[in-house]
Design a protein around this motif. Structure first.
Motif, PDB file in Angstrom:
ATOM      1  N   ARG A 251       0.934  -1.182  -0.053  1.00  0.00           N
ATOM      2  CA  ARG A 251       0.025  -0.167   0.133  1.00  0.00           C
ATOM      3  C   ARG A 251       0.812   1.151   0.023  1.00  0.00           C
ATOM      4  NH1 ARG A 251      -5.412   0.318   3.675  1.00  0.00           N
ATOM      5  NH2 ARG A 251      -5.621  -1.296   2.252  1.00  0.00           N
ATOM      6  N   LEU A 252       1.817   1.020   0.818  1.00  0.00           N
ATOM      7  CA  LEU A 252       2.851   2.402   0.716  1.00  0.00           C
ATOM      8  C   LEU A 252       3.447   2.462  -0.715  1.00  0.00           C
ATOM      9  CD1 LEU A 252       4.726   1.990   4.189  1.00  0.00           C
ATOM     10  CD2 LEU A 252       3.231   3.773   3.494  1.00  0.00           C
ATOM     11  N   ARG A 253       3.877   1.520  -1.258  1.00  0.00           N
ATOM     12  CA  ARG A 253       4.330   1.654  -2.557  1.00  0.00           C
ATOM     13  C   ARG A 253       3.326   2.216  -3.638  1.00  0.00           C
ATOM     14  NH1 ARG A 253       5.412  -3.927  -5.492  1.00  0.00           N
ATOM     15  NH2 ARG A 253       3.156  -3.329  -5.779  1.00  0.00           N
ATOM     16  N   ASP A 254       2.229   1.735  -3.496  1.00  0.00           N
ATOM     17  CA  ASP A 254       1.282   2.333  -4.261  1.00  0.00           C
ATOM     18  C   ASP A 254       0.884   3.704  -4.139  1.00  0.00           C
ATOM     19  OD1 ASP A 254       0.944  -0.510  -5.355  1.00  0.00           O
ATOM     20  OD2 ASP A 254      -0.749  -0.979  -4.314  1.00  0.00           O
ATOM     21  N   ASN A 255       0.947   3.997  -2.818  1.00  0.00           N
ATOM     22  CA  ASN A 255       0.776   5.168  -2.566  1.00  0.00           C
ATOM     23  C   ASN A 255       1.682   6.217  -3.204  1.00  0.00           C
ATOM     24  OD1 ASN A 255      -1.659   4.799  -1.129  1.00  0.00           O
ATOM     25  ND2 ASN A 255      -0.846   4.843   0.699  1.00  0.00           N
ATOM     26  N   VAL A 256       3.132   5.716  -3.098  1.00  0.00           N
ATOM     27  CA  VAL A 256       4.250   6.552  -3.434  1.00  0.00           C
ATOM     28  C   VAL A 256       4.309   6.617  -4.896  1.00  0.00           C
ATOM     29  CG1 VAL A 256       6.823   6.547  -3.777  1.00  0.00           C
ATOM     30  CG2 VAL A 256       5.599   5.946  -1.445  1.00  0.00           C
ATOM     31  N   GLU A 257       4.026   5.353  -5.600  1.00  0.00           N
ATOM     32  CA  GLU A 257       3.555   5.425  -7.155  1.00  0.00           C
ATOM     33  C   GLU A 257       2.644   6.355  -7.604  1.00  0.00           C
ATOM     34  OE1 GLU A 257       3.476   1.432  -8.107  1.00  0.00           O
ATOM     35  OE2 GLU A 257       5.440   0.940  -8.034  1.00  0.00           O
ATOM     36  N   GLU A 258       1.612   6.284  -6.688  1.00  0.00           N
ATOM     37  CA  GLU A 258       0.408   7.085  -7.098  1.00  0.00           C
ATOM     38  C   GLU A 258       0.673   8.684  -6.883  1.00  0.00           C
ATOM     39  OE1 GLU A 258      -3.563   8.255  -8.375  1.00  0.00           O
ATOM     40  OE2 GLU A 258      -2.508   6.273  -8.294  1.00  0.00           O
ATOM     41  N   LYS A 259       1.269   9.095  -5.733  1.00  0.00           N
ATOM     42  CA  LYS A 259       1.809  10.265  -5.776  1.00  0.00           C
ATOM     43  C   LYS A 259       2.695  10.772  -6.782  1.00  0.00           C
ATOM     44  CE  LYS A 259       3.566  13.650  -2.362  1.00  0.00           C
ATOM     45  NZ  LYS A 259       4.485  14.421  -3.193  1.00  0.00           N
ATOM     46  N   LEU A 260       3.610   9.907  -7.083  1.00  0.00           N
ATOM     47  CA  LEU A 260       4.680  10.341  -8.161  1.00  0.00           C
ATOM     48  C   LEU A 260       3.879  10.410  -9.508  1.00  0.00           C
ATOM     49  CD1 LEU A 260       7.599   7.902  -7.451  1.00  0.00           C
ATOM     50  CD2 LEU A 260       7.391  10.494  -7.063  1.00  0.00           C
ATOM     51  N   ARG A 261       2.795   9.472  -9.758  1.00  0.00           N
ATOM     52  CA  ARG A 261       2.014   9.761 -11.024  1.00  0.00           C
ATOM     53  C   ARG A 261       1.247  11.086 -11.035  1.00  0.00           C
ATOM     54  NH1 ARG A 261      -2.936   8.564 -12.889  1.00  0.00           N
ATOM     55  NH2 ARG A 261      -3.463   7.940 -10.659  1.00  0.00           N
ATOM     56  N   TYR A 262       0.629  11.218  -9.791  1.00  0.00           N
ATOM     57  CA  TYR A 262      -0.170  12.306  -9.579  1.00  0.00           C
ATOM     58  C   TYR A 262       0.645  13.635  -9.863  1.00  0.00           C
ATOM     59  CZ  TYR A 262      -2.887  16.103  -7.449  1.00  0.00           C
ATOM     60  OH  TYR A 262      -3.742  17.207  -7.337  1.00  0.00           O
ATOM     61  N   ARG A 264       3.514  13.639 -11.779  1.00  0.00           N
ATOM     62  CA  ARG A 264       3.909  13.820 -13.094  1.00  0.00           C
ATOM     63  C   ARG A 264       2.643  14.428 -13.728  1.00  0.00           C
ATOM     64  NH1 ARG A 264       5.267   9.237 -13.140  1.00  0.00           N
ATOM     65  NH2 ARG A 264       3.399   8.064 -13.977  1.00  0.00           N
ATOM     66  N   GLU A 265       1.475  13.873 -13.478  1.00  0.00           N
ATOM     67  CA  GLU A 265       0.264  14.283 -14.381  1.00  0.00           C
ATOM     68  C   GLU A 265       0.112  15.502 -14.234  1.00  0.00           C
ATOM     69  OE1 GLU A 265      -2.848  11.589 -13.408  1.00  0.00           O
ATOM     70  OE2 GLU A 265      -1.966   9.987 -14.764  1.00  0.00           O
ATOM     71  N   SER A 266       0.224  16.164 -12.752  1.00  0.00           N
ATOM     72  CA  SER A 266       0.110  17.643 -12.483  1.00  0.00           C
ATOM     73  C   SER A 266       1.045  18.455 -13.359  1.00  0.00           C
ATOM     74  CB  SER A 266       0.045  17.904 -11.153  1.00  0.00           C
ATOM     75  OG  SER A 266      -1.047  17.162 -10.334  1.00  0.00           O
ATOM     76  N   LYS A 267       2.222  17.860 -13.255  1.00  0.00           N
ATOM     77  CA  LYS A 267       3.182  18.893 -13.997  1.00  0.00           C
ATOM     78  C   LYS A 267       2.898  18.711 -15.733  1.00  0.00           C
ATOM     79  CE  LYS A 267       7.146  18.037 -10.805  1.00  0.00           C
ATOM     80  NZ  LYS A 267       8.282  17.298 -10.687  1.00  0.00           N
ATOM     81  N   GLU A 268       2.354  17.544 -15.975  1.00  0.00           N
ATOM     82  CA  GLU A 268       2.166  17.592 -17.346  1.00  0.00           C
ATOM     83  C   GLU A 268       0.843  18.521 -17.806  1.00  0.00           C
ATOM     84  OE1 GLU A 268       1.065  14.134 -20.955  1.00  0.00           O
ATOM     85  OE2 GLU A 268       1.748  13.679 -18.789  1.00  0.00           O
ATOM     86  N   LEU A 269      -0.062  18.533 -16.775  1.00  0.00           N
ATOM     87  CA  LEU A 269      -1.206  19.420 -17.180  1.00  0.00           C
ATOM     88  C   LEU A 269      -0.864  20.908 -16.927  1.00  0.00           C
ATOM     89  CD1 LEU A 269      -4.380  19.555 -17.232  1.00  0.00           C
ATOM     90  CD2 LEU A 269      -4.284  19.554 -14.764  1.00  0.00           C
ATOM     91  N   ILE A 270       0.183  21.087 -16.043  1.00  0.00           N
ATOM     92  CA  ILE A 270       0.344  22.567 -16.123  1.00  0.00           C
ATOM     93  C   ILE A 270       0.984  22.848 -17.314  1.00  0.00           C
ATOM     94  CG2 ILE A 270       1.914  24.314 -14.824  1.00  0.00           C
ATOM     95  CD1 ILE A 270       1.135  22.730 -12.136  1.00  0.00           C
ATOM     96  N   SER A 271       1.852  22.170 -17.693  1.00  0.00           N
ATOM     97  CA  SER A 271       2.498  22.407 -18.784  1.00  0.00           C
ATOM     98  C   SER A 271       1.802  22.560 -19.899  1.00  0.00           C
ATOM     99  CB  SER A 271       3.763  21.249 -19.158  1.00  0.00           C
ATOM    100  OG  SER A 271       4.543  21.363 -20.282  1.00  0.00           O
ATOM    101  N   ASN A 272       0.776  21.315 -20.329  1.00  0.00           N
ATOM    102  CA  ASN A 272       0.298  21.506 -21.419  1.00  0.00           C
ATOM    103  C   ASN A 272      -1.003  22.772 -21.403  1.00  0.00           C
ATOM    104  OD1 ASN A 272       0.966  18.930 -22.007  1.00  0.00           O
ATOM    105  ND2 ASN A 272      -0.941  17.930 -21.434  1.00  0.00           N
TER     106      ASN A 272
END
Length: 498
Positions: A251-262, A264-272
């Protein structure tokens, strides 16, 4: 095996194993020592029961000597005064922890041990003719004597009465019996130590090995290393604890991966969004400068410049609204307002709005409804319009035909109402089709494309439909067009029986 079960087994083992092993060893040692005693002291019929009876054991040691003494007194009474013969006989008795006393009349003529040891016995010796003293079992002398005495009465050649006594000190145990007792004690102690060590190791191994693994796992988690696996070694309390720790790690790994993905997506959204905002901002700035510089010197040009500025501002507003809605999706704060909607009335209104909007953009629009008038659904009218709007905008974004066309169809498919939005655009490649509802996925990877958009329109659509309990999918052929499908569950009234 549960830890509780292991402890019960350990307790029973500590209790029963020493008893079983101890009994076995005592039996083997007893058999060996009995054989040694019988061979050493020339006796037979010795048992554990007889060895446990000290009187019986001591009596059996001198049984043969007693019969020899009886024979010698009867056959050669003169030898009972021969010091050499008596000394030889006494030597044999001493090998059996006994000694000889010979009495003539009331005078002791032979004492086969130190007088200091014999005085107490001599004082307690029985008189002549006692029937109980002349048996081979002998009598016990208590007090200071503490001896077993076997008496043989006879008559000397000169007519004097005589008695010979075989005296065994009951305070002296057979050396072999002492060795047996020592061996038994040593064996029992050894068995207890061996059992305790074996069980301690077993319990230690079953507890410490998983604990060490979990300690290492906890250290890795503490240091932020989550790329490992904790495998429970057994289905017990420690195994379940290890499984809980493994679930926590996952669960911790998934949360970390989810946070990293979030992130990354937030940065991509802001960039877009930042990239796509540049185009309308640049246009607004250019047309505003044109107005300020007097380039729009006619009413027609002024109207064109102002309309362009308005349209670009509207594009910016759309992008900002998508960003706001995206943040609500990620925090599950979409403001749903579910109501019972008539399918015909609702989609006729949608079709009318779409018709006016698409007509202004020179897009042909067709509406086809195959649903009965009384069919209803439970939905959020505003969010379903957002779904249709996003799908239509996506179709227009990738339209490449000189005569663009969009059709809206509403069908009854059993327990669901199916909505289809068909276009005649450039279509979607088969490799891209499974990913079009993913966030930020764009079939044209280049941000230099003129299509623009944040890349989250269809992911918003999918989220809304799933929150309505429906499903969305698409079919497409390149250079022919794309059809988007989504279904909404029908509203069914449950009759009330009185």
């Amino acid at each position: 095996m549960k830890l509780k079960t292991k402890l019960i087994i350990a307790f029973l083992t500590v209790l029963l194993l020493p008893i079983i092993l101890g009994t076995t060893l005592i039996f083997l040692l007893g058999a060996y020592q009995i054989s040694t005693i019988e061979k050493t002291y020339k006796i037979s019929g010795t048992t554990v029961e007889s060895l446990s009876n000290s009187m019986q054991t001591i009596s059996s040691l001198t049984e043969e000597s007693y019969h020899e003494l009886v024979d010698m007194a009867a056959e050669s009474p003169a030898r009972m005064e021969d010091a050499t013969a008596l000394g030889e006989f006494n030597r044999l008795l001493q090998e059996k922890n006994a000694y000889l006393l010979v009495r003539k009349g009331y005078t002791m003529i032979y004492v086969g041990t130190d007088m200091e040891n014999a005085d107490s016995v001599i004082a307690e010796l029985p008189d002549y003719g006692g029937a109980e003293t002349t048996s081979e079992n002998g009598i016990y002398l208590g007090g200071d004597a503490q001896s077993l005495v076997k008496q043989v009465d006879f008559e000397y050649p000169d007519g004097d009465k005589g008695s010979a006594f075989i005296v065994s000190d009951v305070r002296k145990m057979i050396p072999e019996l002492e060795e047996l007792m020592v061996d038994i004690v040593v064996c029992i102690v050894f068995i207890l130590i061996l059992t305790a060590c074996a069980l301690t190791y077993w319990v230690y191994r079953s507890v410490m090995q998983p604990l060490q693994k979990m300690q290492l796992a906890a250290k890795n988690i503490k240091e932020g290393n989550l790329d490992f696996e904790i495998r429970p070694m057994a289905d017990d309390e420690m195994g379940r604890l290890a499984q809980d720790l493994e679930d926590m790690r996952v669960r911790l790994r998934d949360n970390v991966e989810e946070k990293l993905r979030y992130d990354r997506e937030s940065k991509e959204l802001i960039s877009n969004i930042s990239h796509d905002l540049k185009t309308p901002v640049t246009a607004i700035k250019g047309y505003a400068e044109g107005i300020m510089d007097g380039v729009a010197d006619t009413p027609e040009k002024m109207q064109k410049y102002v309309r362009t500025i308005y349209n670009k501002a509207d594009e910016m507003n759309t992008l900002i609204n998508e960003l706001t809605f995206y943040s609500k999706i990620d925090t599950n704060r979409i403001p749903y307002n579910f109501n019972t909607l008539s399918v015909n009335d609702y989609f006729e209104d949608c079709a009318e709005d779409l018709s006016l909007e698409l007509e202004a953009k020179n897009v042909e629009f067709g509406y086809f409804n195959y649903v009965e008038k009384d069919v209803k659904v439970i939905a959020d009218a505003e969010q379903i319009k957002r779904v249709i709007h996003n799908i239509v905008n996506n179709s227009l974004k990738y339209m490449d035909k000189p005569k663009p066309k969009i059709n809206l169809r509403v069908k009854d498919v059993g327990d669901f109402v199916q909505i289809e939005l068909e276009d005649n655009g450039k279509g979607i490649a088969a490799k891209d089709l499974p990913n079009i509802f993913d966030r930020f996925y764009r079939t044209d990877a280049s941000r230099n494309s003129s299509k623009g958009g944040s890349g989250i329109g269809l992911s918003i659509v999918k989220k809304i439909i799933e929150e309505h309990g429906g499903k969305i999918w698409a079919t497409s052929r390149e250079e022919t067009g794309t059809t988007m499908y989504f279904v909404l569950r029908k509203y069914q009234e449950v009759p009330i029986y009185e």
